[in-house]
Write a protein that holds these residues in place. Structure first.
Motif, PDB file in Angstrom:
ATOM      1  N   ASP A 128      59.019  47.757  25.080  1.00  0.00           N
ATOM      2  CA  ASP A 128      59.303  46.610  24.213  1.00  0.00           C
ATOM      3  C   ASP A 128      59.037  45.271  24.896  1.00  0.00           C
ATOM      4  N   ILE A 129      58.382  45.294  26.054  1.00  0.00           N
ATOM      5  CA  ILE A 129      58.019  44.066  26.758  1.00  0.00           C
ATOM      6  C   ILE A 129      56.506  43.899  26.659  1.00  0.00           C
ATOM      7  N   PRO A 130      56.014  42.736  26.247  1.00  0.00           N
ATOM      8  CA  PRO A 130      54.564  42.542  26.158  1.00  0.00           C
ATOM      9  C   PRO A 130      53.884  42.754  27.505  1.00  0.00           C
ATOM     10  N   VAL A 131      52.738  43.425  27.462  1.00  0.00           N
ATOM     11  CA  VAL A 131      51.993  43.750  28.682  1.00  0.00           C
ATOM     12  C   VAL A 131      50.551  43.296  28.528  1.00  0.00           C
ATOM     13  N   LEU A 132      50.034  42.662  29.564  1.00  0.00           N
ATOM     14  CA  LEU A 132      48.615  42.312  29.632  1.00  0.00           C
ATOM     15  C   LEU A 132      48.051  42.887  30.922  1.00  0.00           C
ATOM     16  N   GLN A 133      46.958  43.618  30.818  1.00  0.00           N
ATOM     17  CA  GLN A 133      46.265  44.089  32.012  1.00  0.00           C
ATOM     18  C   GLN A 133      45.009  43.261  32.206  1.00  0.00           C
ATOM     19  N   ILE A 134      44.762  42.881  33.461  1.00  0.00           N
ATOM     20  CA  ILE A 134      43.539  42.155  33.798  1.00  0.00           C
ATOM     21  C   ILE A 134      42.792  42.948  34.863  1.00  0.00           C
ATOM     22  N   SER A 135      41.496  42.712  34.925  1.00  0.00           N
ATOM     23  CA  SER A 135      40.671  43.448  35.878  1.00  0.00           C
ATOM     24  C   SER A 135      40.706  42.802  37.255  1.00  0.00           C
ATOM     25  N   MET A 136      40.255  43.555  38.247  1.00  0.00           N
ATOM     26  CA  MET A 136      39.958  42.986  39.555  1.00  0.00           C
ATOM     27  C   MET A 136      38.472  42.644  39.558  1.00  0.00           C
ATOM     28  N   PRO A 137      38.125  41.364  39.665  1.00  0.00           N
ATOM     29  CA  PRO A 137      36.712  40.994  39.647  1.00  0.00           C
ATOM     30  C   PRO A 137      36.018  41.210  40.985  1.00  0.00           C
ATOM     31  N   THR A 138      36.771  41.560  42.004  1.00  0.00           N
ATOM     32  CA  THR A 138      36.250  41.766  43.348  1.00  0.00           C
ATOM     33  C   THR A 138      37.242  42.634  44.104  1.00  0.00           C
ATOM     34  N   LEU A 139      36.785  43.240  45.192  1.00  0.00           N
ATOM     35  CA  LEU A 139      37.694  43.951  46.098  1.00  0.00           C
ATOM     36  C   LEU A 139      37.883  43.174  47.398  1.00  0.00           C
ATOM     37  N   ASP A 140      37.365  41.967  47.467  1.00  0.00           N
ATOM     38  CA  ASP A 140      37.524  41.130  48.656  1.00  0.00           C
ATOM     39  C   ASP A 140      38.992  40.700  48.752  1.00  0.00           C
ATOM     40  N   PRO A 141      39.722  41.131  49.806  1.00  0.00           N
ATOM     41  CA  PRO A 141      41.147  40.804  49.888  1.00  0.00           C
ATOM     42  C   PRO A 141      41.434  39.313  49.838  1.00  0.00           C
ATOM     43  N   ARG A 142      40.595  38.510  50.474  1.00  0.00           N
ATOM     44  CA  ARG A 142      40.851  37.061  50.497  1.00  0.00           C
ATOM     45  C   ARG A 142      40.687  36.436  49.117  1.00  0.00           C
ATOM     46  N   LYS A 143      39.727  36.899  48.373  1.00  0.00           N
ATOM     47  CA  LYS A 143      39.543  36.366  47.020  1.00  0.00           C
ATOM     48  C   LYS A 143      40.675  36.816  46.092  1.00  0.00           C
ATOM     49  N   LEU A 144      41.157  38.034  46.300  1.00  0.00           N
ATOM     50  CA  LEU A 144      42.286  38.509  45.491  1.00  0.00           C
ATOM     51  C   LEU A 144      43.567  37.767  45.866  1.00  0.00           C
ATOM     52  N   LEU A 145      43.721  37.454  47.134  1.00  0.00           N
ATOM     53  CA  LEU A 145      44.870  36.657  47.556  1.00  0.00           C
ATOM     54  C   LEU A 145      44.857  35.308  46.853  1.00  0.00           C
ATOM     55  N   GLU A 146      43.692  34.684  46.782  1.00  0.00           N
ATOM     56  CA  GLU A 146      43.573  33.385  46.118  1.00  0.00           C
ATOM     57  C   GLU A 146      43.804  33.528  44.616  1.00  0.00           C
ATOM     58  N   MET A 147      43.326  34.615  44.037  1.00  0.00           N
ATOM     59  CA  MET A 147      43.571  34.851  42.619  1.00  0.00           C
ATOM     60  C   MET A 147      45.072  34.953  42.348  1.00  0.00           C
ATOM     61  N   GLY A 148      45.784  35.644  43.228  1.00  0.00           N
ATOM     62  CA  GLY A 148      47.226  35.753  43.077  1.00  0.00           C
ATOM     63  C   GLY A 148      47.918  34.399  43.185  1.00  0.00           C
ATOM     64  N   ARG A 149      47.442  33.555  44.088  1.00  0.00           N
ATOM     65  CA  ARG A 149      48.011  32.205  44.216  1.00  0.00           C
ATOM     66  C   ARG A 149      47.856  31.425  42.904  1.00  0.00           C
ATOM     67  N   ARG A 150      46.720  31.568  42.273  1.00  0.00           N
ATOM     68  CA  ARG A 150      46.478  30.843  41.022  1.00  0.00           C
ATOM     69  C   ARG A 150      47.376  31.357  39.893  1.00  0.00           C
ATOM     70  N   LEU A 151      47.704  32.641  39.948  1.00  0.00           N
ATOM     71  CA  LEU A 151      48.542  33.232  38.906  1.00  0.00           C
ATOM     72  C   LEU A 151      50.030  33.022  39.165  1.00  0.00           C
ATOM     73  N   ALA A 152      50.392  32.594  40.357  1.00  0.00           N
ATOM     74  CA  ALA A 152      51.797  32.494  40.747  1.00  0.00           C
ATOM     75  C   ALA A 152      52.662  31.681  39.794  1.00  0.00           C
ATOM     76  N   PRO A 153      52.171  30.577  39.195  1.00  0.00           N
ATOM     77  CA  PRO A 153      53.041  29.809  38.287  1.00  0.00           C
ATOM     78  C   PRO A 153      53.586  30.622  37.115  1.00  0.00           C
ATOM     79  N   LEU A 154      52.938  31.713  36.777  1.00  0.00           N
ATOM     80  CA  LEU A 154      53.434  32.547  35.678  1.00  0.00           C
ATOM     81  C   LEU A 154      54.813  33.107  35.979  1.00  0.00           C
ATOM     82  N   ARG A 155      55.126  33.278  37.241  1.00  0.00           N
ATOM     83  CA  ARG A 155      56.435  33.825  37.614  1.00  0.00           C
ATOM     84  C   ARG A 155      57.562  32.912  37.158  1.00  0.00           C
TER      85      ARG A 155
END
Length: 258
Positions: A128-155
């Motif tokens: 009963d909780i809305p769920v959104l799945q997004i893809s990983m556009p890369t497997l580069d750990p540093r780029k994923l770390l930066e992607m997570g930083r950009r998404l952090a305000p959602l918390r």
């Protein structure tokens, strides 16, 4: 820095496989974990089973699940998890990522894969909780770390950000004679690196971890950890392992920040 009041935690979990539902220990651990969390307004899932560039947003309406596995009993293909879509969250993700120059595409027919719905069914069984799945556009750990930083305000908007992978993942190297040494060694190393907040070592895990390339011959199941780390970059000292141990020789270590 301690956890910020009103901010949702960020999680990295080992998601298991469809037979996870038959494991009474692990299912209890996941249920107990979710019972200790604040109730999210929505859940953002990043699964090791969806790699697509540019970054893709999955369905924002209820569509069929993605049964991305083969050779299992029929009952695993009859599992349903009809969580509401999260169009408002999708809008927020678009704004955060496009504002930072990241291209985003929509894949409205793409349902939740087993890296998303298998653990969610144990943690939030009411769906009963809305769920959104997004893809990983890369497997580069540093780029994923930066992607997570950009998404952090959602918390701060009540969104539970979940990186879903497996702390060790090499099905081809599993044997029937107990716990593989490579899995145990990598799990111990990774645990200590997380405790020490040694993010540089984690980013270079393929070279710095014992049996790094054996524990992850492809990095897609470890990669979601870096989205979680990016989304909790000011709270690494709050990290803790909520679940540990092994399942069929694979490390099921799962961690929480905040």
């Amino acid at each position: 820095m301690s956890a910020v009041p009103g901010r949702m935690p960020a999680l990295y979990l080992s998601h298991g496989a469809p037979p996870l539902a038959d494991d009474p220990v692990w299912t209890r651990e996941l249920a107990a974990w979710s019972s200790d969390l604040p109730r999210p307004t929505a859940i953002l899932m990043v699964s090791g089973h969806w790699e697509e560039a540019p970054l893709a947003l999955g369905a924002t309406a209820v569509v069929p699940l993605v049964y991305d596995f083969w050779g299992f009993p029929e009952r695993y293909y009859r599992v349903r998890y009809a969580a509401p879509g999260a169009p408002a969250l999708a809008d927020s993700v678009r704004k955060l990522l496009r504002g930072a120059g990241t291209p985003v595409q929509d894949v409205p027919e793409r349902g939740l894969d087993h890296g998303a719905y298998v653990p969610l069914k144990e943690m939030f069984p009411a769906a009963d909780i809305p769920v959104l799945q997004i893809s990983m556009p890369t497997l580069d750990p540093r780029k994923l770390l930066e992607m997570g930083r950009r998404l952090a305000p959602l918390r701060d908007e009540g969104v539970l950000i979940v990186g879903s992978g497996f702390f060790t993942h090499n099905l081809a190297a599993l044997r029937q004679d107990g716990l593989p040494s490579w899995s145990a060694e990598f799990d111990d190393w990774g645990h200590r690196a997380l405790l020490d907040q040694d993010i540089d070592a984690l980013l270079d895990f393929e070279h710095k971890a014992p049996a790094g390339r054996l524990a992850h011959p492809r990095t897609e199941h470890f990669a979601p950890l870096f989205v979680t780390l990016g989304a909790s970059a000011d709270e690494w000292d709050s990290g803790r392992s909520v679940i540990d141990g092994f399942w069929m020789g694979l490390a099921k270590r799962s961690v929480q920040y905040g």
